[in-house]
Motif scaffolding. Structure first.
Motif, PDB file in Angstrom:
ATOM      1  N   ALA A  53       0.908  -1.536   0.035  1.00  0.00           N
ATOM      2  CA  ALA A  53       0.059  -0.039  -0.036  1.00  0.00           C
ATOM      3  C   ALA A  53       0.944   1.144  -0.060  1.00  0.00           C
ATOM      4  O   ALA A  53       0.459   2.040  -0.681  1.00  0.00           O
ATOM      5  N   VAL A  54       1.922   1.484   0.842  1.00  0.00           N
ATOM      6  CA  VAL A  54       2.774   2.489   0.912  1.00  0.00           C
ATOM      7  C   VAL A  54       3.436   2.672  -0.348  1.00  0.00           C
ATOM      8  O   VAL A  54       3.485   3.746  -1.020  1.00  0.00           O
ATOM      9  N   THR A  55       3.826   1.673  -1.089  1.00  0.00           N
ATOM     10  CA  THR A  55       4.502   1.768  -2.438  1.00  0.00           C
ATOM     11  C   THR A  55       3.563   2.245  -3.398  1.00  0.00           C
ATOM     12  O   THR A  55       4.096   3.131  -4.144  1.00  0.00           O
ATOM     13  N   GLY A  56       2.394   1.842  -3.475  1.00  0.00           N
ATOM     14  CA  GLY A  56       1.354   2.351  -4.371  1.00  0.00           C
ATOM     15  C   GLY A  56       1.203   3.699  -4.054  1.00  0.00           C
ATOM     16  O   GLY A  56       1.122   4.468  -4.922  1.00  0.00           O
ATOM     17  N   ALA A  57       1.236   4.301  -2.900  1.00  0.00           N
ATOM     18  CA  ALA A  57       0.896   5.628  -2.642  1.00  0.00           C
ATOM     19  C   ALA A  57       2.121   6.410  -2.927  1.00  0.00           C
ATOM     20  O   ALA A  57       1.893   7.481  -3.662  1.00  0.00           O
ATOM     21  N   VAL A  58       3.252   5.987  -2.832  1.00  0.00           N
ATOM     22  CA  VAL A  58       4.500   6.797  -3.123  1.00  0.00           C
ATOM     23  C   VAL A  58       4.624   6.707  -4.735  1.00  0.00           C
ATOM     24  O   VAL A  58       4.892   7.930  -5.398  1.00  0.00           O
ATOM     25  N   VAL A  59       4.171   5.805  -5.560  1.00  0.00           N
ATOM     26  CA  VAL A  59       4.056   5.649  -6.917  1.00  0.00           C
ATOM     27  C   VAL A  59       3.252   6.790  -7.441  1.00  0.00           C
ATOM     28  O   VAL A  59       3.294   7.284  -8.431  1.00  0.00           O
ATOM     29  N   LEU A  60       2.188   6.668  -6.701  1.00  0.00           N
ATOM     30  CA  LEU A  60       0.942   7.654  -7.103  1.00  0.00           C
ATOM     31  C   LEU A  60       1.383   9.110  -7.031  1.00  0.00           C
ATOM     32  O   LEU A  60       0.950   9.843  -7.751  1.00  0.00           O
ATOM     33  N   LEU A  61       2.442   9.521  -6.219  1.00  0.00           N
ATOM     34  CA  LEU A  61       2.765  10.896  -6.032  1.00  0.00           C
ATOM     35  C   LEU A  61       3.572  11.261  -7.327  1.00  0.00           C
ATOM     36  O   LEU A  61       3.582  12.407  -7.853  1.00  0.00           O
ATOM     37  N   THR A  62       4.189  10.349  -8.063  1.00  0.00           N
ATOM     38  CA  THR A  62       4.926  10.316  -9.380  1.00  0.00           C
ATOM     39  C   THR A  62       3.900  10.841 -10.663  1.00  0.00           C
ATOM     40  O   THR A  62       4.297  11.238 -11.524  1.00  0.00           O
ATOM     41  N   TRP A  63       2.630  10.580 -10.347  1.00  0.00           N
ATOM     42  CA  TRP A  63       1.555  10.947 -11.207  1.00  0.00           C
ATOM     43  C   TRP A  63       1.486  12.606 -11.348  1.00  0.00           C
ATOM     44  O   TRP A  63       1.171  13.034 -12.355  1.00  0.00           O
ATOM     45  N   ILE A  64       1.923  13.235 -10.363  1.00  0.00           N
ATOM     46  CA  ILE A  64       1.617  14.574 -10.329  1.00  0.00           C
ATOM     47  C   ILE A  64       2.582  15.379 -11.360  1.00  0.00           C
ATOM     48  O   ILE A  64       1.793  16.143 -12.138  1.00  0.00           O
ATOM     49  N   PRO A  65       3.768  15.109 -11.578  1.00  0.00           N
ATOM     50  CA  PRO A  65       4.517  15.841 -12.723  1.00  0.00           C
ATOM     51  C   PRO A  65       4.059  14.953 -13.944  1.00  0.00           C
ATOM     52  O   PRO A  65       4.157  15.717 -15.060  1.00  0.00           O
ATOM     53  N   LEU A  66       3.673  14.013 -13.859  1.00  0.00           N
ATOM     54  CA  LEU A  66       3.185  13.218 -15.170  1.00  0.00           C
ATOM     55  C   LEU A  66       1.914  13.661 -15.571  1.00  0.00           C
ATOM     56  O   LEU A  66       1.276  13.443 -16.864  1.00  0.00           O
ATOM     57  N   ARG A  67       1.126  14.679 -14.783  1.00  0.00           N
ATOM     58  CA  ARG A  67      -0.221  15.103 -15.178  1.00  0.00           C
ATOM     59  C   ARG A  67      -1.351  14.011 -15.414  1.00  0.00           C
ATOM     60  O   ARG A  67      -2.099  14.004 -16.334  1.00  0.00           O
ATOM     61  N   GLN A  68      -1.034  12.966 -14.517  1.00  0.00           N
ATOM     62  CA  GLN A  68      -2.181  11.596 -14.660  1.00  0.00           C
ATOM     63  C   GLN A  68      -3.151  11.885 -13.546  1.00  0.00           C
ATOM     64  O   GLN A  68      -2.979  12.570 -12.488  1.00  0.00           O
ATOM     65  N   ARG A  69      -4.323  11.410 -13.729  1.00  0.00           N
ATOM     66  CA  ARG A  69      -5.582  11.764 -12.930  1.00  0.00           C
ATOM     67  C   ARG A  69      -6.166  10.469 -12.378  1.00  0.00           C
ATOM     68  O   ARG A  69      -6.456   9.586 -13.135  1.00  0.00           O
ATOM     69  N   PRO A  70      -5.921  10.377 -11.232  1.00  0.00           N
ATOM     70  CA  PRO A  70      -6.478   9.116 -10.472  1.00  0.00           C
ATOM     71  C   PRO A  70      -7.977   8.928 -10.582  1.00  0.00           C
ATOM     72  O   PRO A  70      -8.539   9.903 -10.575  1.00  0.00           O
ATOM     73  N   GLY A  71      -8.375   7.617 -10.372  1.00  0.00           N
ATOM     74  CA  GLY A  71      -9.805   7.398 -10.326  1.00  0.00           C
ATOM     75  C   GLY A  71     -10.101   6.731  -9.345  1.00  0.00           C
ATOM     76  O   GLY A  71      -9.205   6.521  -8.289  1.00  0.00           O
ATOM     77  N   LEU A  72     -11.483   6.169  -8.840  1.00  0.00           N
ATOM     78  CA  LEU A  72     -12.079   5.396  -7.715  1.00  0.00           C
ATOM     79  C   LEU A  72     -11.019   4.144  -7.615  1.00  0.00           C
ATOM     80  O   LEU A  72     -10.573   3.894  -6.721  1.00  0.00           O
ATOM     81  N   GLY A  73     -10.763   3.540  -8.898  1.00  0.00           N
ATOM     82  CA  GLY A  73     -10.058   2.207  -8.898  1.00  0.00           C
ATOM     83  C   GLY A  73      -8.663   2.727  -8.584  1.00  0.00           C
ATOM     84  O   GLY A  73      -7.946   1.676  -7.809  1.00  0.00           O
ATOM     85  N   THR A  74      -7.911   3.635  -8.758  1.00  0.00           N
ATOM     86  CA  THR A  74      -6.639   3.890  -8.448  1.00  0.00           C
ATOM     87  C   THR A  74      -6.512   3.913  -6.806  1.00  0.00           C
ATOM     88  O   THR A  74      -5.546   3.310  -6.247  1.00  0.00           O
ATOM     89  N   VAL A  75      -7.305   4.595  -6.463  1.00  0.00           N
ATOM     90  CA  VAL A  75      -7.232   4.655  -4.784  1.00  0.00           C
ATOM     91  C   VAL A  75      -7.636   3.327  -3.920  1.00  0.00           C
ATOM     92  O   VAL A  75      -7.001   3.088  -3.164  1.00  0.00           O
ATOM     93  N   SER A  76      -8.634   2.685  -4.600  1.00  0.00           N
ATOM     94  CA  SER A  76      -9.108   1.479  -4.256  1.00  0.00           C
ATOM     95  C   SER A  76      -7.836   0.365  -4.364  1.00  0.00           C
ATOM     96  O   SER A  76      -7.932  -0.420  -3.488  1.00  0.00           O
ATOM     97  N   ASN A  77      -7.338   0.499  -5.473  1.00  0.00           N
ATOM     98  CA  ASN A  77      -6.154  -0.547  -5.407  1.00  0.00           C
ATOM     99  C   ASN A  77      -5.226  -0.390  -4.374  1.00  0.00           C
ATOM    100  O   ASN A  77      -4.620  -1.405  -3.950  1.00  0.00           O
TER     101      ASN A  77
END
Length: 215
Positions: A53-77
């Motif tokens: 879970a922590v790794t997923g959250a850290v990887v999610l932070l890299t979405w910010i400079p990549l301009r990716q938008r998370p969805g419900l499935g992203t957080v639920s994952n």
């Protein structure tokens, strides 16, 4: 349709997490990201699921400079797979006989494929690791295959150096998960929208096949 998507999303994520636990208990090698998770878990006071879970959250932070938008499935994952892994590790025994371990390994790969098909089929947002890959493809212009290979080799080697389990299960997962997912897609394609979206994006991402749901 929304109810169907939610059922597919959460049942798929739970299956993915539970299959990861079965692969750990089989003790014959893990997929690249789980080799990394296991290696890290051996060095920190956190459970395997918590590290996932922590790794997923850290990887999610890299979405910010990549301009990716998370969805419900992203957080639920991040949340559901972490809980499911730890629940599976608590429920499942450590098998001693080789035939039982091989059977558990094969069952884990099949369950992971089924969970991935349901999760992607729900079409409610990619997992953090898949989003990192697709974001890098868009930003760099490199092929999906090259980006995915570079990331998975990096996490595999890092996890192995940290003590993660690499073995025949790693190879079975690497070569078996794609064909299994492709085989299972028709069973959900008429009932869920996710693979239609993947097919529309495929030319832009240079990825003819959907990737497994990441953990």
């Amino acid at each position: 349709m929304l109810l169907r998507q939610l059922v597919a999303l959460y049942s798929g994520l739970w299956l993915c997490g539970f299959s990861m636990a079965a692969l750990v208990r089989a003790g014959l090698g893990l997929d690249p990201w789980d080799v990394f998770h296991q290696g890290v878990a051996d060095h920190v006071p956190l459970s395997f699921g918590a590290v996932t879970a922590v790794t997923g959250a850290v990887v999610l932070l890299t979405w910010i400079p990549l301009r990716q938008r998370p969805g419900l499935g992203t957080v639920s994952n991040i949340v559901v797979i972490g809980l499911s892994v730890d629940a599976g590790l608590w429920l499942l025994p450590t098998w001693e006989s080789l035939p039982a371990r091989v059977a558990a390994m094969l069952a884990a790969v099949v369950l992971n494929a089924a969970g991935t098909v349901l999760y992607i089929g729900a079409g409610m947002g990619p997992g953090p690791r898949d989003g990192l890959m697709t974001g890098l493809v868009r930003r760099t212009g490199w092929s999906f295959r090259l980006i995915r290979t570079a990331i998975e080799v990096t996490v595999l080697v890092t996890g192995w150096l940290l003590g993660g389990s690499v073995g025949i299960g790693t190879l079975v997962y690497a070569f078996g998960i794609g064909p299994l997912i492709q085989l299972m897609i028709p069973s959900v394609d008429r009932h869920l929208p996710g693979f239609h979206a993947v097919a529309r994006r495929a030319p832009d991402l240079a990825a003819p096949d959907p990737t497994p749901a990441d953990r």
